[in-house]
Design a protein around this motif. Structure first.
Motif, PDB file in Angstrom:
ATOM      1  N   ARG A 270     -41.436  55.088 150.337  1.00 12.43           N
ATOM      2  CA  ARG A 270     -40.028  54.872 150.023  1.00 12.43           C
ATOM      3  C   ARG A 270     -39.332  56.201 149.751  1.00 12.43           C
ATOM      4  O   ARG A 270     -39.906  57.121 149.166  1.00 12.43           O
ATOM      5  CB  ARG A 270     -39.895  53.995 148.781  1.00 12.43           C
ATOM      6  N   ASN A 271     -38.038  56.275 150.160  1.00 12.05           N
ATOM      7  CA  ASN A 271     -37.172  57.411 149.835  1.00 12.05           C
ATOM      8  C   ASN A 271     -37.795  58.750 150.224  1.00 12.05           C
ATOM      9  O   ASN A 271     -37.822  59.695 149.438  1.00 12.05           O
ATOM     10  CB  ASN A 271     -36.838  57.414 148.338  1.00 12.05           C
TER      11      ASN A 271
ATOM     12  N   ARG B 113     -36.724  57.958 143.779  1.00  8.10           N
ATOM     13  CA  ARG B 113     -38.155  58.283 143.713  1.00  8.10           C
ATOM     14  C   ARG B 113     -38.976  57.181 144.398  1.00  8.10           C
ATOM     15  O   ARG B 113     -38.471  56.462 145.247  1.00  8.10           O
ATOM     16  CB  ARG B 113     -38.609  58.538 142.270  1.00  8.10           C
ATOM     17  N   GLY B 114     -40.259  57.072 144.032  1.00 10.85           N
ATOM     18  CA  GLY B 114     -41.103  56.153 144.786  1.00 10.85           C
ATOM     19  C   GLY B 114     -42.413  55.832 144.103  1.00 10.85           C
ATOM     20  O   GLY B 114     -42.610  56.120 142.919  1.00 10.85           O
ATOM     21  N   TYR B 115     -43.318  55.260 144.875  1.00 12.56           N
ATOM     22  CA  TYR B 115     -44.580  54.779 144.331  1.00 12.56           C
ATOM     23  C   TYR B 115     -45.641  54.758 145.414  1.00 12.56           C
ATOM     24  O   TYR B 115     -45.349  54.757 146.613  1.00 12.56           O
ATOM     25  CB  TYR B 115     -44.418  53.359 143.767  1.00 12.56           C
TER      26      TYR B 115
ATOM     27  N   ARG C  70     -46.970  57.145 149.094  1.00 13.00           N
ATOM     28  CA  ARG C  70     -45.555  56.787 148.980  1.00 13.00           C
ATOM     29  C   ARG C  70     -44.901  56.693 150.354  1.00 13.00           C
ATOM     30  O   ARG C  70     -45.113  57.545 151.222  1.00 13.00           O
ATOM     31  CB  ARG C  70     -44.849  57.849 148.127  1.00 13.00           C
TER      32      ARG C  70
ATOM     33  N   MET D 286     -37.504  49.662 140.504  1.00 18.01           N
ATOM     34  CA  MET D 286     -38.608  50.072 141.352  1.00 18.01           C
ATOM     35  C   MET D 286     -39.734  49.039 141.322  1.00 18.01           C
ATOM     36  O   MET D 286     -40.364  48.755 142.354  1.00 18.01           O
ATOM     37  CB  MET D 286     -39.139  51.439 140.894  1.00 18.01           C
TER      38      MET D 286
ATOM     39  N   GLN E 232     -45.527  63.944 152.771  1.00 19.40           N
ATOM     40  CA  GLN E 232     -45.366  63.519 151.369  1.00 19.40           C
ATOM     41  C   GLN E 232     -46.660  63.576 150.579  1.00 19.40           C
ATOM     42  O   GLN E 232     -46.656  63.406 149.354  1.00 19.40           O
ATOM     43  CB  GLN E 232     -44.787  62.099 151.296  1.00 19.40           C
TER      44      GLN E 232
ATOM     45  N   THR F  70     -31.587  57.392 150.562  1.00 19.71           N
ATOM     46  CA  THR F  70     -32.388  56.431 149.805  1.00 19.71           C
ATOM     47  C   THR F  70     -32.074  55.017 150.276  1.00 19.71           C
ATOM     48  O   THR F  70     -31.130  54.779 151.037  1.00 19.71           O
ATOM     49  CB  THR F  70     -32.094  56.533 148.305  1.00 19.71           C
TER      50      THR F  70
ATOM     51  N   CYS G 295     -45.550  60.458 141.965  1.00 21.41           N
ATOM     52  CA  CYS G 295     -46.248  59.180 141.764  1.00 21.41           C
ATOM     53  C   CYS G 295     -47.744  59.349 141.969  1.00 21.41           C
ATOM     54  O   CYS G 295     -48.497  58.384 141.891  1.00 21.41           O
ATOM     55  CB  CYS G 295     -45.696  58.086 142.682  1.00 21.41           C
TER      56      CYS G 295
ATOM     57  N   GLY H 276     -45.926  53.803 139.894  1.00 18.06           N
ATOM     58  CA  GLY H 276     -44.554  54.231 140.104  1.00 18.06           C
ATOM     59  C   GLY H 276     -44.173  55.436 139.267  1.00 18.06           C
ATOM     60  O   GLY H 276     -44.704  55.653 138.168  1.00 18.06           O
TER      61      GLY H 276
END
Length: 570
Positions: free
Chosen positions: A372-373, A384-386, A370, A467, A173, A378, A542, A429
């Motif tokens: 998440r997801n 999406r994510g952060y 990131r 989020m 990622q 999901t 992100c 985010g």
């Protein structure tokens, strides 16, 4: 100079994207005109705040509150705005814009050659395959016409020129860059890394990836750049060239070819268009000092005026063929504006390590990519994510400000480090591309040059709000796992624009009916005009975007130059 002279290329803007476009075209032997609306800035000479202590400045590196409120109402909200840097920021009173009732938007702008590349936070991260395919995967926004494999070789090229310090981690990622040695984590950050990664497999705490030279190459030293000195005054300008800016890097590289003409204080009002050929012929400019207009002509136009600057020029470039804005047959120009939402995270005291301190002033921190997801499944809270950026520190002498102590006892106290270390992480985010988030031209208000002001209508979506709940929760959980005490979650209302990561407005896409640009940043409707700053983005991931701005610019220049040499720019 006279506008009668023709050029191969006109580049509008001299910052992150514009400077790199100038370098690439000039090195390919093309006569290139760079137009910058801001004042001239000479590397080293015009860094008026460099090396000054607070007590060496009239206002101790603070800006007079009355002046700030009257002339820099928006710019003063930027972390980098101080007496030593004020000259790099635009005057809000002289350059107004409007915002929809009930909304806020902080348009933070540079006002000099080099643009915001002189004041940026220098965090430099590649985007991944997941980021370029996200729109297609979850149905938000239009599908990017490119993928990671299309951009990867251009990341390589840019990184070797710019110089990115960081550590190879092998994370899908967050693809690794071509790195110079990473800046070392502090003892507290190393301890937090071990504890957070043990408690949360799949979460990684790594050194920030920053555009700072830690082992300069021959090419970098040939431009006069040297190793970062760990002064952490980067936004004042760096005579060492230790961090990358277009003033220390791409523009000198362009200048030494002899192919660049650089004009400052030149505001581009519009792109000029020929109805007969269906191509642009040049741009119309206004001299900010004299208010005289002049037209400049070239075979190709690269718009690199910043996300909002480029969109404003395109919206104002109307004609019989383009009544709703330049290259806007899709009707999407100005729409899908994005900025990262931040101002949320957690902080606390870090026990132990009272016998340890740090040397120098590292202009960098930590990054938590990131987590998440990351797969097609999901967590059903949001899409999406952060990621997080953060740092550890021990309080300096400034901890005594506002106190009642004085005299020898206070001096002795401040010669010792503060009792505890402090650890803080802040989330960044991804905002979804939403058509309602847009910039238009105001129907009645103009600036002092007669150009319609931009009008902004941008807000967070429900997905963005959901989020943020997780961003704060995860920040607290990671600090708890690290063993922090006195943990405080923080959250302020996010102001779009305040992250200074604006993207969108002239998005790339596969279909001319739903996008402004194709996969080479080329206008679908006008083949000799390109936009390679943040306006071209179809989503925003992100990660910080500047590295991707430059990679896409290098790729677009290569494409345009080849087509020009073939006589086939269509």
């Amino acid at each position: 100079m006279s506008g009668a002279e023709d050029f191969d290329v006109i580049v509008v803007g001299s910052g992150m994207s514009g400077g790199y476009a100038a370098k690439e075209f000039c090195e390919k032997g093309m006569k290139t005109l760079v137009l910058e609306r801001g004042k001239m800035t000479e590397h080293s000479v015009d860094y008026v705040g460099e090396n000054k202590n607070p007590w060496d400045m009239k206002h101790r590196d603070q800006v007079d509150p009355k002046l700030a409120d009257e002339e820099y109402a928006v710019q003063q909200t930027c972390y980098a705005f101080r007496e030593s840097t004020r000259g790099f920021f635009i005057n809000d009173k002289e350059n107004p814009y409007s915002v929809e009732d009930g909304k806020t938007f902080a348009w933070l702008r540079g006002d000099q050659v080099g643009g915001k590349s002189l004041m940026w936070a220098r965090q430099s991260y590649r985007w991944s395959e997941m980021d370029f395919s996200a729109n297609k995967a979850d149905g938000h926004g239009t599908d990017w016409p490119i993928r990671y494999a299309d951009v990867a070789p251009w990341y390589d090229k840019v990184e070797q020129f710019v110089g990115i310090s960081g550590s190879a981690e092998g994370l899908p990622q967050l693809p690794d860059s071509i790195f110079q040695p990473a800046m070392e984590l502090t003892c507290v950050e190393k301890d937090a890394k071990a504890k957070i990664e043990a408690a949360f497999p799949g979460r990684n705490l790594i050194p920030g990836r920053a555009a700072h030279l830690t082992k300069p190459t021959d090419e970098q030293t040939s431009l006069g750049r040297g190793t970062c000195q760990f002064r952490n005054q980067c936004e004042r300008g760096c005579s060492f060239g230790g961090y990358y800016s277009s003033v220390s890097g791409s523009l000198p590289a362009a200048k030494r070819t002899g192919n660049m003409t650089l004009l400052s204080d030149m505001l581009v009002e519009r792109v000029l268009y020929d109805d007969q050929t269906g191509k642009a012929t040049g741009v119309r400019t206004i001299n900010r000092k004299t208010k005289e207009t002049a037209d400049f002509h070239a075979k190709v136009i690269f718009l690199c005026a910043s996300t909002l600057g480029t969109v404003q020029i395109m919206l104002n470039s109307t004609s019989a063929a383009h009544p709703n804005g330049f290259a806007n047959s899709s009707g999407t120009l100005g729409k899908y504006l994005m900025d990262h939402h931040t101002r949320i995270g957690a902080q606390g005291s870090y026990p132990g390590f009272s016998d340890k301190y740090f040397a120098g002033r590292r202009p960098n921190g930590i990054y938590i990519p990131r987590f998440r997801n990351l797969s097609n499944e999901t967590d059903n809270e949001f899409v999406r994510g952060y990621g997080y950026q953060g740092t550890s520190s021990r309080a300096s002498w400034t901890r005594a400000l506002g106190g009642n102590d004085f005299g020898e006892g206070l001096k002795q106290q401040l010669r010792q480090p503060a009792d505890n270390w402090h650890f803080r992480i802040q989330g960044f985010g991804e905002m979804l591309p939403v058509a309602e988030n847009q910039v238009t031209l105001h129907k009645t208000k103009t600036d002092s040059y007669g150009i319609p002001q931009i009008h902004l209508n941008v807000g967070l979506s429900q997905n963005d709000r959901k989020m943020r709940v997780a961003m704060k929760r995860d920040a607290v959980a990671m600090l708890e796992a690290a063993g922090c005490t006195g943990i405080e979650a923080f959250e302020e209302e996010p102001v779009p624009g305040h992250c200074i990561h604006e993207m969108g407005g002239a998005r790339m896409g596969r279909d001319p009916k739903t996008s402004v640009l194709n996969g080479f940043n080329q206008c679908h409707d006008v083949p000799n005009v390109f936009a390679t700053d943040g306006s071209a983005f179809a989503s925003e991931a992100c990660q910080n975007p500047s590295l991707t701005f430059m990679a896409l610019t290098a790729r677009a220049v290569d494409y345009a130059a080849k087509r020009m040499q073939e006589g086939n720019l269509t």
